[in-house]
Design an enzyme around this catalytic site. Structure first.
Site, PDB file in Angstrom:
ATOM      1  N   ARG A   1       6.262 -69.568  -2.950  1.00 39.95           N
ATOM      2  CA  ARG A   1       6.102 -70.300  -4.138  1.00 39.95           C
ATOM      3  C   ARG A   1       7.268 -70.897  -3.942  1.00 39.95           C
ATOM      4  O   ARG A   1       8.531 -70.837  -3.616  1.00 39.95           O
ATOM      5  CB  ARG A   1       6.149 -69.250  -5.304  1.00 39.95           C
ATOM      6  CG  ARG A   1       5.914 -69.764  -6.752  1.00 39.95           C
ATOM      7  CD  ARG A   1       6.000 -68.793  -7.775  1.00 39.95           C
ATOM      8  NE  ARG A   1       5.466 -67.498  -7.458  1.00 39.95           N
ATOM      9  CZ  ARG A   1       5.800 -66.212  -8.027  1.00 39.95           C
ATOM     10  NH1 ARG A   1       6.779 -66.456  -8.927  1.00 39.95           N
ATOM     11  NH2 ARG A   1       5.446 -65.276  -7.580  1.00 39.95           N
TER      12      ARG A   1
ATOM     13  N   SER B   1       0.526 -69.918 -10.369  1.00 42.26           N
ATOM     14  CA  SER B   1       0.254 -68.647 -11.404  1.00 42.26           C
ATOM     15  C   SER B   1       0.870 -68.983 -12.760  1.00 42.26           C
ATOM     16  O   SER B   1       0.216 -69.909 -13.289  1.00 42.26           O
ATOM     17  CB  SER B   1       0.889 -67.406 -10.700  1.00 42.26           C
ATOM     18  OG  SER B   1       0.775 -66.185 -11.463  1.00 42.26           O
ATOM     19  N   HIS B   2       1.723 -68.120 -13.241  1.00 46.03           N
ATOM     20  CA  HIS B   2       2.385 -68.576 -14.751  1.00 46.03           C
ATOM     21  C   HIS B   2       3.399 -69.113 -14.842  1.00 46.03           C
ATOM     22  O   HIS B   2       3.904 -69.393 -15.699  1.00 46.03           O
ATOM     23  CB  HIS B   2       2.195 -67.153 -15.103  1.00 46.03           C
ATOM     24  CG  HIS B   2       3.318 -66.218 -14.574  1.00 46.03           C
ATOM     25  ND1 HIS B   2       3.082 -65.592 -13.631  1.00 46.03           N
ATOM     26  CD2 HIS B   2       4.627 -66.052 -14.928  1.00 46.03           C
ATOM     27  CE1 HIS B   2       4.091 -64.903 -12.987  1.00 46.03           C
ATOM     28  NE2 HIS B   2       5.108 -65.219 -13.890  1.00 46.03           N
TER      29      HIS B   2
ATOM     30  N   LYS C   1      -1.246 -67.798  -2.619  1.00 45.16           N
ATOM     31  CA  LYS C   1      -1.421 -66.331  -2.230  1.00 45.16           C
ATOM     32  C   LYS C   1      -2.275 -66.029  -1.254  1.00 45.16           C
ATOM     33  O   LYS C   1      -3.302 -66.852  -1.206  1.00 45.16           O
ATOM     34  CB  LYS C   1      -2.093 -65.768  -3.614  1.00 45.16           C
ATOM     35  CG  LYS C   1      -0.919 -65.808  -4.881  1.00 45.16           C
ATOM     36  CD  LYS C   1      -1.785 -65.292  -6.276  1.00 45.16           C
ATOM     37  CE  LYS C   1      -0.773 -65.331  -7.240  1.00 45.16           C
ATOM     38  NZ  LYS C   1      -1.415 -64.961  -8.648  1.00 45.16           N
TER      39      LYS C   1
ATOM     40  N   ASP D   1      -3.670 -65.864 -17.762  1.00 45.92           N
ATOM     41  CA  ASP D   1      -2.416 -66.627 -17.296  1.00 45.92           C
ATOM     42  C   ASP D   1      -3.008 -67.749 -16.562  1.00 45.92           C
ATOM     43  O   ASP D   1      -4.307 -68.072 -16.549  1.00 45.92           O
ATOM     44  CB  ASP D   1      -1.545 -65.613 -16.526  1.00 45.92           C
ATOM     45  CG  ASP D   1      -2.143 -65.475 -15.098  1.00 45.92           C
ATOM     46  OD1 ASP D   1      -3.256 -65.402 -14.827  1.00 45.92           O
ATOM     47  OD2 ASP D   1      -1.648 -64.965 -13.796  1.00 45.92           O
TER      48      ASP D   1
ATOM     49  N   ASP E   1      -3.801 -68.610 -13.448  1.00 47.24           N
ATOM     50  CA  ASP E   1      -4.855 -68.551 -12.440  1.00 47.24           C
ATOM     51  C   ASP E   1      -5.868 -67.683 -12.496  1.00 47.24           C
ATOM     52  O   ASP E   1      -6.661 -67.145 -11.710  1.00 47.24           O
ATOM     53  CB  ASP E   1      -3.903 -68.702 -10.913  1.00 47.24           C
ATOM     54  CG  ASP E   1      -3.163 -67.400 -10.797  1.00 47.24           C
ATOM     55  OD1 ASP E   1      -2.718 -66.710 -11.689  1.00 47.24           O
ATOM     56  OD2 ASP E   1      -3.311 -66.873  -9.675  1.00 47.24           O
TER      57      ASP E   1
ATOM     58  N   ASP F   1      -5.529 -64.110 -13.135  1.00 42.44           N
ATOM     59  CA  ASP F   1      -5.498 -62.962 -12.422  1.00 42.44           C
ATOM     60  C   ASP F   1      -4.860 -61.763 -13.499  1.00 42.44           C
ATOM     61  O   ASP F   1      -4.586 -60.726 -12.990  1.00 42.44           O
ATOM     62  CB  ASP F   1      -4.855 -62.901 -10.958  1.00 42.44           C
ATOM     63  CG  ASP F   1      -3.544 -63.486 -10.905  1.00 42.44           C
ATOM     64  OD1 ASP F   1      -2.885 -63.805 -11.918  1.00 42.44           O
ATOM     65  OD2 ASP F   1      -2.949 -63.319  -9.730  1.00 42.44           O
ATOM     66  N   ARG F   2      -4.367 -62.383 -14.457  1.00 44.01           N
ATOM     67  CA  ARG F   2      -3.646 -61.452 -15.269  1.00 44.01           C
ATOM     68  C   ARG F   2      -4.255 -61.552 -16.755  1.00 44.01           C
ATOM     69  O   ARG F   2      -4.542 -62.634 -17.337  1.00 44.01           O
ATOM     70  CB  ARG F   2      -2.169 -61.754 -15.437  1.00 44.01           C
ATOM     71  CG  ARG F   2      -1.313 -61.362 -14.060  1.00 44.01           C
ATOM     72  CD  ARG F   2       0.144 -61.413 -14.321  1.00 44.01           C
ATOM     73  NE  ARG F   2       0.621 -62.662 -14.729  1.00 44.01           N
ATOM     74  CZ  ARG F   2       1.547 -62.708 -15.652  1.00 44.01           C
ATOM     75  NH1 ARG F   2       2.079 -61.483 -16.557  1.00 44.01           N
ATOM     76  NH2 ARG F   2       2.118 -63.875 -16.067  1.00 44.01           N
TER      77      ARG F   2
ATOM     78  N   HIS G   1      -1.749 -57.450 -14.758  1.00 44.05           N
ATOM     79  CA  HIS G   1      -2.819 -57.310 -13.554  1.00 44.05           C
ATOM     80  C   HIS G   1      -3.386 -56.119 -13.801  1.00 44.05           C
ATOM     81  O   HIS G   1      -2.943 -55.006 -14.000  1.00 44.05           O
ATOM     82  CB  HIS G   1      -1.974 -57.193 -12.251  1.00 44.05           C
ATOM     83  CG  HIS G   1      -1.550 -58.647 -11.752  1.00 44.05           C
ATOM     84  ND1 HIS G   1      -1.914 -59.324 -11.064  1.00 44.05           N
ATOM     85  CD2 HIS G   1      -0.032 -58.799 -12.137  1.00 44.05           C
ATOM     86  CE1 HIS G   1      -0.971 -60.356 -10.722  1.00 44.05           C
ATOM     87  NE2 HIS G   1       0.132 -60.167 -11.388  1.00 44.05           N
TER      88      HIS G   1
END
Length: 470
Positions: free
Chosen positions: A19, A107-108, A117, A243, A245, A247-248, A330
């Protein structure tokens, strides 16, 4: 043929992903190098196919194209899922029988960030494996260049259909507000709400990598203000946020109260344990003691584990756990699902539970034992120093005879409750949290934490206005 060699900025190879800031620490040539090196890992393991997806950030398509070029140069077949939520890419790895998968996502993080990822086979690719990518690039340790191929696959319908196979809410019509936060989960949320019974309101559903309405991190209360207002306006049964993407997950009950990650896990665990009594339910070290107590009360075996989605996934596989979760939102279902963190899937499972409830989600939340805690407190500490500080604190606590859980950093248990200090795996910060049954008890816990930090030469954090009911 030019020999391949590449050096990454030293800050981008993280514990769980790669990242950086696009144009500064992360550039298109880095994406090609990741494809070239990760692709070599896949080929050397006997793999022939890799699935690739990307989020809604403005620079994701360019990074994805370079990543694909690097993978193809290894002779791989690349299955291009296109714009998607990260869990959809994980699902595609199973559905398309891929030997690996890479998601281009920030992501966030703020809009100028992006990253990658990865999974190898059906397992997360993290830790030392990510550092190995750096070594391979620097030394040009890759398979000989050859010509691979790529093809586009629209996975959305297959994913939505598979998620809905596990819908178990009957015909009760819920009223639900959804907020993908202009992230890449927007399109799949629309596809799922078209299949679900009830009335659904989707706000911020259009993908926009500038995130014009609010930052897509559902663990931060201010980012949920808009959905809380919508839940009140529509008199909805609950609100669900994601979030950037997907995943949360973040959840708001019918009264506009936030269900924190550990509270959500209690609701999900009680349901799973009805079918799987005695099962291991995993939560990270930042979760409330209430969670572990409630899982045990529901007939489960609670297990406290290290923070980090890759670490949780690995522990689930090791223990055969059907469900795990983190305070960060998550949620991992291996019960009926694949064991990866999947916010849209978790949302559908939650809706099924709420649809079968006699009361409301707010009543369930209010019935939980009430504790007072700080949110996650983060303060700067040099990368080389952060783990030393935690060890120093651990040594002093051992000498004093304190009751300590050392799964991940130090979690100190007292009659008042507990306090936690751990080093972040992804940033040059220390992370702390305190939880007690009273304000006076919380003050005592915070004082103990500050005492230990000062003893290691750090400034005391500012706790003003940090307490929250939970």
């Amino acid at each position: 043929m030019t020999a391949f060699r590449h050096r990454f900025d030293r800050t981008v190879l993280r514990e769980y992903d790669i990242r950086g800031i696009v144009g500064k620490t992360l550039k298109p040539e880095d994406a090609f190098a990741i494809g070239r090196c990760f692709g070599s890992v896949v080929v050397r393991a006997g793999g022939k196919r890799v699935a690739v997806g990307y989020d809604g950030r403005l620079h994701s398509p360019e990074l994805e194209a370079q990543l694909v070029a690097g993978l193809r140069a290894c002779g791989l077949e690349v299955v291009r899922i296109g714009l998607c939520a990260t869990p959809m890419l994980y699902f595609a790895a199973y559905d398309q029988e891929a030997a690996g998968a890479v998601m281009v996502t920030g992501s966030h993080n703020p809009p100028d960030y992006n990253g990658f990822k990865m999974m190898i086979g059906k397992k997360p690719f993290f830790g030392a494996a990510i550092q190995e990518i750096g070594r391979m690039a620097a030394e040009g340790d890759v398979v000989p260049e050859t010509k691979g191929s790529d093809r586009a696959v629209d996975i959305a319908e297959r994913y939505a259909d598979r998620v809905m196979q596990d819908w178990d809410g009957g015909d009760r019509k819920l009223k639900v507000v959804w907020d993908p936060g202009n992230g890449s989960a927007g399109p799949i949320v629309k596809a799922l709400t078209a299949r679900l019974p009830g009335t659904h309101f989707v706000i911020n559903g259009d993908v926009d990598g500038t995130f014009p309405n609010h930052h897509p991190d559902p663990t931060v209360a201010r980012n949920l203000e808009q959905i809380i207002a919508e839940v009140a306006r529509e008199k909805a049964d609950l609100g669900i946020a994601f979030d950037g993407d997907g995943d949360r997950i973040g959840v708001v009950d019918n009264e506009g109260h936030i269900l924190f990650g550990d509270q959500l896990l209690i609701v999900l665990a009680r349901d799973v344990l009805k079918a799987k009594p005695g099962a291991t339910i995993i939560a990270d070290v930042k979760a409330s003691q209430v969670l572990f107590d409630e899982v045990a009360k529901a007939g489960g075996a609670p297990l406290m584990w290290k923070t980090g989605h890759s670490l949780i996934k690995a522990k689930m596989a090791e223990t055969g756990s059907p469900l795990a979760g983190e305070m960060s939102g998550h949620i991992f279902f291996a019960d009926k699902w694949y064991g990866f963190d999947d916010a849209p899937y978790s949302a559908v499972r939650l809706l099924g539970i709420v649809a079968r409830m006699e009361g409301t989600l707010a009543e369930v939340r209010a019935a939980l034992p009430q504790v007072i805690n700080t949110p996650e407190l983060r303060f700067d500490c040099e990368e080389a120093r952060k783990f030393e500080v935690v060890q120093e604190v651990k040594d002093r606590l051992a000498a004093s005879g304190a009751k300590v859980q050392a799964v991940d950093g130090v979690r100190v248990l007292t009659e008042d409750g507990w306090w936690l200090l751990r080093a972040s795996n992804t940033q040059a910060v220390l992370v702390a949290r305190c939880e007690a049954t009273s304000e006076a008890g919380l003050d005592r816990l915070k004082a103990q934490l500050v005492e230990q930090l000062v003893a290691s030469g750090l400034e005391a954090p500012d706790f003003s206005g940090e307490n929250a009911g939970h």
